[in-house]
Design an enzyme around this catalytic site. Structure first.
Site, PDB file in Angstrom:
ATOM      1  N   THR A   1       0.850  -1.193   0.000  1.00  0.00           N
ATOM      2  CA  THR A   1       0.000   0.000   0.000  1.00  0.00           C
ATOM      3  C   THR A   1       0.884   1.241   0.000  1.00  0.00           C
ATOM      4  O   THR A   1       1.840   1.327   0.773  1.00  0.00           O
ATOM      5  CB  THR A   1      -0.934   0.028   1.219  1.00  0.00           C
ATOM      6  OG1 THR A   1      -1.810  -1.102   1.171  1.00  0.00           O
ATOM      7  CG2 THR A   1      -1.778   1.302   1.219  1.00  0.00           C
TER       8      THR A   1
ATOM      9  N   PHE B   1       1.192   5.176   0.702  1.00  0.00           N
ATOM     10  CA  PHE B   1       0.584   6.227   1.513  1.00  0.00           C
ATOM     11  C   PHE B   1       1.181   7.575   1.131  1.00  0.00           C
ATOM     12  O   PHE B   1       2.361   7.667   0.766  1.00  0.00           O
ATOM     13  CB  PHE B   1       0.838   5.986   3.004  1.00  0.00           C
ATOM     14  CG  PHE B   1       0.128   4.780   3.570  1.00  0.00           C
ATOM     15  CD1 PHE B   1      -1.043   4.921   4.300  1.00  0.00           C
ATOM     16  CD2 PHE B   1       0.644   3.508   3.388  1.00  0.00           C
ATOM     17  CE1 PHE B   1      -1.689   3.814   4.822  1.00  0.00           C
ATOM     18  CE2 PHE B   1       0.003   2.388   3.904  1.00  0.00           C
ATOM     19  CZ  PHE B   1      -1.173   2.553   4.627  1.00  0.00           C
TER      20      PHE B   1
END
Length: 420
Positions: free
Chosen positions: A278, A280
Site C-alpha cells: 500500500t 501512503f
C-alpha cells in the site's frame, strides 16, 4: 512584514487586491477586483497564497520570495500598479511543533491517520515519521481537517494498493482540501488471522475485517470455509472481537493489532498474493522546497475540454521531454452531469467530464518538469480560446466556471526508495 503577492503573467488584471487571512486553514485569501474597464468581461477573481514560507530569520522578506520562487510560482507583481489592502494581518497561530526541527526524524510531530490503534495506517505513519505521536481519526476527511485546523502537523493516508487499486475517496479529498503532498511511504501489508486466547482454528465460523482485506485473503478464507463479514477497518475488527470476547469469530488484521488487543495469532501471511503493498501519502499544510539531490516525484491534477486527441496532447508534453509517468487516474468532475451536445461530441449528449490525476518522475526544480507544465498550461489555454471563439458572447452569457480548464500541482516530493 511585506506580503509577496504572486500572479500569473498570462492575465493582466489592473485593479484592487484585498488580502484577508482565513482562520480555518491559515492561508492568505486574495480577492482581485478589476477596474471599471475590465468588469464587463471579468468577475472578482479569488486567489490564495500561503503565508508560512521557509523564511530566513536574517532576511524574512527575501526568504519568503526565495521560497515562492523555489516552488515554481510566478514572479512578483511588478508591471501593473495595485492597491494592496491587508486585513486581519495579525500574527498567525503557531504550529503545534517546531516543524523545521522535527521533519527529519518525525520527533514531536502529531500525525493523523484513519482508523483505530493497530491499523496499517498507524504503522505507515510511524514509518514515515519515526517517534511521532500517531493520532487516530474515524474518517479520511477527519484527518484532512485535522491538519487544516492545526490540530495535527501531518496526515498519512493511503492512496493506492498493489492489489486493490486506487483509494478514490482520497483522490477526491486531495482536490477538495488545500493540503500539499510532502512525501510518500510504501508499506508491505501482511494479514494475520487473529482470535481470542483459547479459541482454536476449528472453533471459528466467521471472520471480520475490512472489505479489501477480505478480498485480498479470499482464496485462503474460502479454503478455511469461513463466512466473511465486512467492517470499517482491520484493526477495528480485531478490537471488536477482543472487546466482545467472541468465541466463534476471528479477525483479519495486523500482528500489531494482535499485540494491542491481546489476541492470539492463528495464522500469518494469509493474503493470496505476497506482493501486497500500500502506498501512503504524507500531507502537510505547506509544501516542501523541491530539490534535485535525490529522486523526486510530482503529482498534478488537471481538467480538459472534450475533443479528439486532447488527452493525448496533454500527456505528450511529458513524453517529449523524457519524463516518465508513474500513475494516471481519472475521476468525475463534480459539476453539471448532463451537458448539451456540441460539435466535438458528434451530436451526442455529453454526460461526463473528468479530472486527470498524474504522477511523474521529476522534481519541480527540474527544468524538464517546469517546461512540461508550462507546455501543458499553454495547451489548456488554447483549449479555452477555441471554446470562447465558438461562443457568441453578444447574445449568450456563460459563467467562466462552465468551461474553464485548470491545472494544480498537488506536491513535489521525494520518492520512497526504502526497502519495503
Amino acid at each position: 512584514m511585506a506580503v509577496p503577492v504572486v500572479r500569473s503573467p498570462i492575465t493582466s488584471l489592473p485593479g484592487q487586491i484585498t488580502c484577508k487571512i482565513s482562520p480555518s486553514d491559515q492561508t492568505l485569501r486574495i480577492n482581485i477586483k478589476p477596474t471599471e474597464n475590465h468588469t464587463r468581461r471579468r468577475r472578482n477573481i479569488p486567489l490564495q497564497a500561503s503565508l508560512h514560507g521557509d523564511t530566513d530569520d536574517r532576511n524574512p522578506v527575501g526568504g519568503e520570495i526565495k521560497y515562492a520562487q523555489a516552488l515554481g510560482l510566478q514572479k512578483i507583481l511588478e508591471e501593473v500598479p495595485y492597491e494592496i489592502i491587508s486585513k486581519d494581518s495579525q500574527t498567525l497561530p503557531r504550529p503545534l511543533s517546531n516543524l523545521s526541527s522535527s521533519v527529519s526524524d518525525g520527533s514531536r510531530l502529531r500525525v493523523a491517520y484513519q482508523g483505530v490503534r493497530g491499523a496499517y495506517s498507524e504503522s505507515a505513519a510511524e514509518k514515515a515519521y519515526p517517534n511521532c505521536e500517531a493520532v487516530p481519526c474515524e474518517q479520511f476527511e477527519t484527518a484532512f481537517e485535522a491538519v487544516e485546523r492545526w490540530l495535527v502537523d501531518r496526515a498519512v493516508l493511503p492512496i493506492e494498493n498493489s492489489l486493490g487499486g486506487s483509494i478514490h475517496r482520497n483522490y477526491d479529498l486531495l482536490l477538495r482540501h488545500r493540503l500539499h503532498i510532502v512525501g510518500e511511504v510504501k508499506f508491505a501489508v501482511r494479514h494475520c488471522l487473529l482470535a481470542n486466547h483459547g479459541v482454536k482454528f476449528e472453533d471459528l465460523k466467521r471472520v471480520l475485517s475490512h472489505p479489501q482485506a477480505l478480498s485480498q485473503c479470499e482464496n485462503t478464507l474460502t479454503r478455511m470455509g469461513m463466512v466473511r463479514e465486512a467492517v470499517d477497518d482491520t484493526a477495528g475488527a480485531a478490537k471488536f472481537v477482543a472487546f466482545h470476547q467472541l468465541k466463534d469469530a476471528g479477525a483479519v488484521a495486523s500482528s500489531a493489532a494482535a499485540s494491542i488487543y491481546n489476541l492470539n495469532i492463528l495464522a500469518q501471511d494469509i493474503q493470496d498474493d505476497s506482493d501486497n503493498i500500500t502506498r501512503f501519502l504524507m500531507l502537510a499544510r505547506e509544501p516542501i522546497i523541491p530539490g534535485t539531490d535525490k529522486p523526486f516525484k510530482t503529482s498534478i491534477v488537471f481538467s480538459l475540454e472534450e475533443g479528439p486527441g486532447v488527452l493525448f496532447k496533454a500527456l505528450a508534453v511529458f513524453a517529449l521531454r523524457q519524463v516518465n509517468l508513474t500513475k494516471i487516474e481519472s475521476r468525475p468532475l463534480r459539476r453539471q452531469s448532463l451537458q448539451a451536445s456540441d460539435d466535438n461530441t458528434n451530436g451526442f449528449p455529453k454526460y461526463f467530464d473528468y479530472l486527470f490525476y498524474v504522477d511523474f518522475e521529476a522534481s519541480m526544480a527540474d527544468e524538464r518538469a517546469q517546461n512540461s507544465l508550462r507546455h501543458l498550461k499553454v495547451l489548456l489555454l488554447s483549449t479555452i480560446t477555441l471554446f470562447i471563439k465558438a461562443i457568441n458572447f453578444t447574445n449568450v452569457a456563460l459563467p467562466w466556471q462552465e468551461f474553464a480548464t485548470f491545472l494544480r500541482v498537488l506536491g513535489s516530493y521525494p520518492v520512497d526508495t526504502s526497502m519495503i
